[in-house]
Design an enzyme around this catalytic site. Structure first.
Site, PDB file in Angstrom:
ATOM      1  N   ARG D 257     -20.243 -52.823 -28.111  1.00  0.00           N
ATOM      2  CA  ARG D 257     -20.906 -51.560 -28.444  1.00  0.00           C
ATOM      3  C   ARG D 257     -22.340 -51.872 -28.857  1.00  0.00           C
ATOM      4  O   ARG D 257     -22.585 -52.327 -29.968  1.00  0.00           O
ATOM      5  CB  ARG D 257     -20.148 -50.892 -29.608  1.00  0.00           C
ATOM      6  CG  ARG D 257     -20.482 -49.442 -29.828  1.00  0.00           C
ATOM      7  CD  ARG D 257     -19.926 -48.964 -31.179  1.00  0.00           C
ATOM      8  NE  ARG D 257     -20.817 -49.370 -32.255  1.00  0.00           N
ATOM      9  CZ  ARG D 257     -20.443 -49.565 -33.515  1.00  0.00           C
ATOM     10  NH1 ARG D 257     -19.183 -49.417 -33.882  1.00  0.00           N
ATOM     11  NH2 ARG D 257     -21.314 -49.929 -34.436  1.00  0.00           N
ATOM     12  N   HIS D 261     -22.112 -46.687 -33.968  1.00  0.00           N
ATOM     13  CA  HIS D 261     -20.820 -46.081 -33.600  1.00  0.00           C
ATOM     14  C   HIS D 261     -21.030 -44.675 -33.031  1.00  0.00           C
ATOM     15  O   HIS D 261     -20.561 -44.341 -31.946  1.00  0.00           O
ATOM     16  CB  HIS D 261     -19.885 -46.029 -34.805  1.00  0.00           C
ATOM     17  CG  HIS D 261     -18.665 -45.196 -34.578  1.00  0.00           C
ATOM     18  ND1 HIS D 261     -17.690 -45.560 -33.679  1.00  0.00           N
ATOM     19  CD2 HIS D 261     -18.291 -44.009 -35.092  1.00  0.00           C
ATOM     20  CE1 HIS D 261     -16.752 -44.619 -33.662  1.00  0.00           C
ATOM     21  NE2 HIS D 261     -17.098 -43.664 -34.508  1.00  0.00           N
ATOM     22  N   TYR D 270     -23.712 -53.034 -41.487  1.00  0.00           N
ATOM     23  CA  TYR D 270     -22.550 -53.936 -41.453  1.00  0.00           C
ATOM     24  C   TYR D 270     -22.556 -54.995 -40.350  1.00  0.00           C
ATOM     25  O   TYR D 270     -21.640 -55.792 -40.287  1.00  0.00           O
ATOM     26  CB  TYR D 270     -21.261 -53.114 -41.358  1.00  0.00           C
ATOM     27  CG  TYR D 270     -21.244 -52.093 -40.224  1.00  0.00           C
ATOM     28  CD1 TYR D 270     -20.989 -52.500 -38.922  1.00  0.00           C
ATOM     29  CD2 TYR D 270     -21.494 -50.752 -40.455  1.00  0.00           C
ATOM     30  CE1 TYR D 270     -20.976 -51.579 -37.889  1.00  0.00           C
ATOM     31  CE2 TYR D 270     -21.491 -49.822 -39.432  1.00  0.00           C
ATOM     32  CZ  TYR D 270     -21.221 -50.236 -38.154  1.00  0.00           C
ATOM     33  OH  TYR D 270     -21.219 -49.335 -37.127  1.00  0.00           O
TER      34      TYR D 270
HETATM   35  C1  LIG Z   1      -6.817 -40.933 -36.446  1.00  0.00           C
HETATM   36  C2  LIG Z   1      -8.247 -41.157 -36.676  1.00  0.00           C
HETATM   37  N1  LIG Z   1      -8.652 -41.864 -37.740  1.00  0.00           N
HETATM   38  C3  LIG Z   1      -9.954 -42.073 -37.981  1.00  0.00           C
HETATM   39  C4  LIG Z   1     -10.903 -41.568 -37.143  1.00  0.00           C
HETATM   40  C5  LIG Z   1     -12.379 -41.784 -37.434  1.00  0.00           C
HETATM   41  N2  LIG Z   1     -12.951 -42.674 -36.448  1.00  0.00           N
HETATM   42  C6  LIG Z   1     -13.581 -42.200 -35.369  1.00  0.00           C
HETATM   43  S1  LIG Z   1     -14.019 -43.409 -34.309  1.00  0.00           S
HETATM   44  C7  LIG Z   1     -13.369 -44.604 -35.311  1.00  0.00           C
HETATM   45  C8  LIG Z   1     -13.435 -46.039 -34.890  1.00  0.00           C
HETATM   46  C9  LIG Z   1     -12.849 -46.227 -33.526  1.00  0.00           C
HETATM   47  O1  LIG Z   1     -12.976 -47.557 -33.141  1.00  0.00           O
HETATM   48  P1  LIG Z   1     -12.410 -48.046 -31.743  1.00  0.00           P
HETATM   49  O2  LIG Z   1     -11.015 -47.618 -31.580  1.00  0.00           O
HETATM   50  O3  LIG Z   1     -12.683 -49.502 -31.648  1.00  0.00           O
HETATM   51  O4  LIG Z   1     -13.256 -47.247 -30.665  1.00  0.00           O
HETATM   52  P2  LIG Z   1     -14.811 -47.266 -30.435  1.00  0.00           P
HETATM   53  O5  LIG Z   1     -15.391 -46.165 -31.283  1.00  0.00           O
HETATM   54  O6  LIG Z   1     -15.317 -48.605 -30.798  1.00  0.00           O
HETATM   55  O7  LIG Z   1     -14.995 -46.943 -29.004  1.00  0.00           O
HETATM   56  C10 LIG Z   1     -12.828 -44.050 -36.449  1.00  0.00           C
HETATM   57  C11 LIG Z   1     -12.210 -44.808 -37.541  1.00  0.00           C
HETATM   58  C12 LIG Z   1     -10.449 -40.819 -36.045  1.00  0.00           C
HETATM   59  N3  LIG Z   1     -11.292 -40.272 -35.182  1.00  0.00           N
HETATM   60  N4  LIG Z   1      -9.133 -40.639 -35.834  1.00  0.00           N
END
Ligand SMILES: Cc1ncc(C[n+]2csc(CCOP(=O)(O)OP(=O)(O)O)c2C)c(N)n1
Ligand SMILES: Cc1ncc(C[n+]2csc(CCOP(=O)(O)OP(=O)(O)O)c2C)c(N)n1
Ligand SMILES: [Mg+2]
Ligand SMILES: [Mg+2]
Lengths: 357, 331, 331, 357
Positions: D257, D261, D270
């Site tokens: 990424r 985020h 971080y």
């Molecule tokens: C069930 C849930 N918990 C928390 C969140 C908040 N949240 C949104 S994106 C994220 C991180 C996601 O990381 P990853 O699965 O690695 O996907 P990326 O964003 O890196 O594509 C979090 C914690 C959410 N959307 N859904």
């Protein structure tokens, strides 16, 4: 292609169904046959208790009861490998393991007899009680393991779940947490072939249930759950690893549910007699009798005497259970919060009023 | 089938009959859950269905409620009409995420492009001397969730008609089945495929002095209470809400306009139970019709105890009668 | 710290301050959740805590709410005082199983042998132009669950005092934080470790004509409405419920006994929202005090829309004023 | 001990970060360089769009937005391998895959711009829309796959989740279902190193995320997610298996990424600059430029022209988005149920009244 990771799932067995040793590196504890004999006796105690409990239910003196018939080696093996300070998180039928930890049979009966006091048992006060929502206990055990790690305590959390429960998302969550935090945690998957009417193969496409642990990077092992020597050895190994900070394990114990799922179930609806018959040939007592007799540590007379004693002990427990008075109605309120909230005062009084008090 | 319809059947048999009817007439209906297959469900609701319709239509799932809920949402979004079973009320909590975040929202989220015509059947409530987590009355959780229907039958006929309606409804329905009365009595239920409406209350007994509002297993005690009151010359109207969400408040309002008194009976804990919504609507819309304070006869605000004490937790005929009499002290 | 306490701080800073105080004074308090560590939480509620207390006390978990809930229950049962964070209200649903089946029951189930002194912090509610599932007002779900406390502060001081109380409470507390007012205004919050009681409503404004009852972010609009009404000579009493469960109904009842009118304001959907419970109690206990029907000003019985429309969903000052005036049409 | 199961996780890569081929068995589709060039062009379209979207948010014309910077090879590779009838279940940043399926950039903007109509997109009507509750979409895809299997349709369901989302219990549930029912399902785990501020290694003790699939008995593979040839080849393989009834796969795509985020995040809190800098050396465009230039299929002039075109196309979409009128308030009610329930009539009228209607 490059191989970035490779895994092997081993199967551990010492004593075949026929009572013959299939390998010659018996673990230390088993070299002294007396230890094995003591474990066998504990297994017999559980079996005697189990039969009484089923009979109690049949005569209307107990609610729904989940029998442990056939699981004795797995349960006793697990319980005997743990220390008092460790935390045990059972599903609902691992009485053998709990008895080894001090839980009394009468407490099991109280629980299934509809009395919460069964959960306030004589086992270690930090142990979890029976857990009906399948698999959730695994995470509570992982939480305990996290507490031990944070406080630097040399304690281990052991959780049991069934083959059905291995599909439960909580089981994955516990396994993954144990790997992510390198927790002193042992996930026991007790594969008894059935989840009520659903056979093991309908639960998952995974070849073994032990490999569920790979998803979290745990140590994985499949064990003959009807061979108490293998069960105990596997647990000793996993608990030692955990206690020394080397992280979690996922162990599949292959056994068989010789009974109905619970007394509310009728297994003849969904499984064949042949299968059950052949399972009786692999059950855990047969092989131990052969083994111990060969070692000169057991004989029919001893068995007869021990059975009488087991029944006597079970009867004491049954009677203690039957004599338990029902709790007064206010317990509904008095154990809900540390202190009765003001908002519940009227309701509590109402409940008492309907008791004429 | 035509034969069978002449016989009186229990509520649970009416469920089976409705499932069988709809599976026969709509190929897209599939049943899924734990032990619903060869075992016919732990309550026998799906007894015989796998034998009749095959294991492609009656599907035993892995033991995981998140799995059941998520697969059901996916099946429904892709043209099937899944009828999922939660084995007991106390095991449905892991399903809530998929129900609230997805089932109840697909139509809304996608402006109608994807929908979620699913039914979740849930054996509901206490009083059967079952183990822990097998006796929950948790319907109120779902009544605050937009996009859902919440239905609870209280007789074999209503079980049949409402379940057919639930399956045919193009939106997600949580279908609570009061397990305590699964086999309470038999009733003739013509197997004619006739559905009942999903948004009207059933007036089970006419009366003029007080309105007793209830649903599910408590319909039994409430009718008994009305009978007892009748013996004392008190005329109680009994309403079975049956379709909790969306609510048909009109029927309740009109009844209270007539009687001036209302006693709400339910098994769930009192605080924030669905009875609160009915009482609240009365406080909003029927203030000037009411001659007496509203009464709620409910479970206490505590967990239903294990079975040695559970009957002390549940509403009883005596409690309903007593509450009704309190309302009659006003005029 | 002594320094800091002289400065006015926001609600979210008051949360951080309470966490830091309690972690400093009680070694068993640990914070866990997604991104609570070096990132300090997506709302900065835990900013700086990992730096101060280390990664053994402030723990980033794997991304799974079931995991967070289950580990938290386990930690709490084994002598820790975990304060878990659900990143947003809409992501807490997978936690419900562990909350309802275990956190709320450990003490009850084991007759006091095992308990569950945990806090679940949940940024709550709409109005911040966030994506889907980031704006839910789902508090009512938890108010029907015995064994829980449900708390929602609406000012920096109350956030500090109530969070301290929640952490110290020996039972599980769901602590909703109205994210729309996280940074709405600053207030001096002495960092003195003084907790507030967990079972009293706060009367924020005295009045004699009508009682406005609310909680969370809507306290803002409700106070503004009271102000607007005052300009028209209408004297509104404003009550911040703050501790929804167990409920302090006495304060509300006494106020309505004085004013004779009640308007309940909340953000959640109306049907079976927690406002229903308050209205229900009024219908039970304050019938003869009320001179006007109870009014509820709430979110509609539909999902809060994505942000282009969300303000049309939420209660507004105008809506509260209008409802209040309707109650004043009666006397 | 007996080995009862063994597994290897392979790593697939064709094109190294430097644009050199690391193996000589190029898949059929890649032997014709033109296909690869077309995919490269699609990747550039996405990148141009993404930059515009971030800029829109920065100027207050869009809500929170999740950038896809750095993921283009994975996303385009996945989308290009699917057929129209297949079902795609994205998380929230796989725009590239969605564009390949017909979703319009303006629809992405509408979604992040707070307008539900973005979800009623021009892609296949059976595709799922963006899914905010992490991981839940995987099970909806598995449900779709189950529907295909029950109806005997030769369709495949593909779900994407992140490294963070691989910890989510729903992901395990989807993987386990796919194995238990032998579903036509592909679980893509897009490992971009971070879940907001939590690094990959904090999510799990598993050595690879691909091996999560072993818990359900799926085919598992780890792929260089910055190598579009490898991504496409892996997807072709998994989709073919699925379509032919051989069951599900779990594929980990290792990418990075490069952005925050979302626009609400500040990654400098971080993660170190060094890490990001080195990731830019492995990003998917560099190697493709080298590869295609060597093949004589790309040059700086072409790139310049194509960039202009990509920006022009993106601007059209941005303008269409900016011109979208807000929905009338009654949509809140009118899309809730198939028919407006009687109980909502008053509330709907109230909402209109406050609009002066
Ligand atoms: C069930 C849930 N918990 C928390 C969140 C908040 N949240 C949104 S994106 C994220 C991180 C996601 O990381 P990853 O699965 O690695 O996907 P990326 O964003 O890196 O594509 C979090 C914690 C959410 N959307 N859904
Ligand atoms: C969450 C949940 N779902 C369903 C049930 C009902 N149930 C009780 S035991 C059981 C089967 C469990 O099978 P398995 O995990 O193999 O354990 P075993 O009973 O064979 O020891 C089911 C479905 C439950 N207790 N909890
Ligand atoms: Mg089993
Ligand atoms: Mg990621």
């Amino acid at each position: 292609m490059t191989t970035v990771a490779s895994f092997e799932i081993e199967y551990l067995q010492y004593l075949g169904p026929d009572g013959q040793l299939v390998r010659d590196d018996l673990p230390e504890f088993a070299r002294d046959g007396k230890t094995v004999r003591d474990l066998f006796r504990e297994m017999q105690k559980v079996r005697a208790f189990d039969a009484k409990a089923v009979a109690l239910q049949r005569t209307g003196k107990l609610g729904t009861y989940a029998s442990c018939l056939g699981h004795e080696a797995t349960h006793i093996g697990i319980g005997s490998a743990m220390q008092y300070d460790d935390v045990f998180a059972p599903s609902y039928r691992e009485y053998g393991a709990q008895f080894m930890r001090g839980v009394k049979p009468r407490e099991v009966l109280m629980y299934w007899g509809g009395d919460e006091r069964g959960n306030d048992f004589s086992g270690p006060p930090h142990d979890y009680s029976w857990c009906v929502p399948i698999g959730t206990q695994n995470l509570h055990a992982a939480g305990a393991a996290l507490a031990f790690k944070l406080r630097g305590e040399p304690r281990v959390a052991v959780a049991c779940v069934g083959d059905g429960g291995s599909s439960k998302t909580d089981t994955y969550a516990a396994i993954n947490s144990a790997g992510a935090f390198t927790l002193p945690f042992v996930q026991c998957i007790i594969n008894n072939g059935w989840a009520i009417s659903v056979p093991r193969n309908a639960q998952t496409g995974a070849k073994t249930l032990a490999q569920k642990g790979l998803a979290g990077g745990l140590e994985c092992l499949q064990v003959d759950g009807n061979d108490i020597i293998a069960v105990r050895a596997a647990m000793d190994f996993a608990i030692k690893r955990a206690r020394h900070g080397h992280g979690g394990s996922c162990i599949e114990f292959v056994t068989y549910r010789l009974s109905d799922h619970t007394t509310a179930d009728d297994a003849r609806r969904y499984r064949g007699e042949e299968e059950v018959k052949s399972a009786w040939e692999r059950e855990p007592f047969l092989r131990l009798r052969t083994f111990l007799t060969r070692e000169g540590l057991w004989n029919p007379k001893e068995e007869e005497d021990w059975k009488v004693e087991c029944n006597r002990l079970a009867d004491i427990e049954v009677n203690a259970y039957l004599e338990t008075k029902v709790q007064p109605v206010e317990v509904m309120f008095d154990f809900l919060y540390a202190e009765l909230p003001h908002d519940l005062v009227t309701q509590r009084a109402d409940a008492l009023k309907w008791e004429g008090r | 089938m035509a034969e069978a319809s002449k016989q009186a059947i229990t509520l649970i048999e009416a469920i089976t009959q409705a499932l069988a009817w709809e599976m026969k007439h709509d190929d897209s209906v599939v049943v899924l859950g734990e032990d619903v297959g060869i075992n016919g469900g732990v309550f026998r609701a799906t007894a015989g269905l796998q034998q009749t319709f095959g294991s492609q239509r009656v599907i035993d799932t892995p033991l995981d409620e998140t799995t059941i809920a998520g697969l059901t949402v996916g099946l429904a979004a892709q043209g099937m009409k899944p009828v999922a079973e939660a084995q007991f009320d106390g095991f449905m909590y892991p399903m809530i995420d998929h129900i609230i975040c997805h089932a109840a929202r697909f139509r809304y989220r996608t402006r109608g492009r994807l929908t979620c015509p699913m039914v979740l059947r849930v054996p509901w409530g206490g009083g059967i001397r079952a183990p822990e987590h097998h006796s929950e009355a948790n319907e109120s959780i779902f009544t605050n969730v937009p996009g859902l229907r919440v239905v609870m039958p209280s007789s074999p006929q209503r079980a049949y008609g409402l379940l057919l309606a639930a399956i045919r409804d193009p939106d997600p329905v949580i279908f609570f089945e009061p397990k305590r009365i699964y086999r309470q009595y038999k009733e003739e239920v013509p197997d004619d495929g006739e559905a009942l409406p999903l948004d009207v209350c059933f007036v089970l007994r006419d009366g003029s002095d007080v309105t007793l509002v209830t649903w599910g297993a408590q319909v039994k005690e409430t009718l008994e209470a009305a009978e007892a009151l009748a013996k004392e010359g008190i005329s109680a109207e009994v309403i079975d809400v049956a379709t909790l969400k969306p609510l048909d408040f009109d029927t309740i309002r009109e009844s209270v306009a007539k009687t001036g008194r209302c006693v709400i009976v339910h098994e769930a804990p009192k605080t924030a139970g669905f009875g609160a919504e009915i009482a609240a609507r009365l406080a909003e819309e029927s203030m000037f019709d009411l001659v007496a304070p509203v009464e709620r006869v409910t479970g206490y605000d505590t967990h239903i105890p294990l079975f040695r004490l559970e009957m002390k937790y549940l509403p009883s005929v005596d409690k309903i009668v007593a509450a009704t009499k309190r309302t009659l002290a006003h005029s």
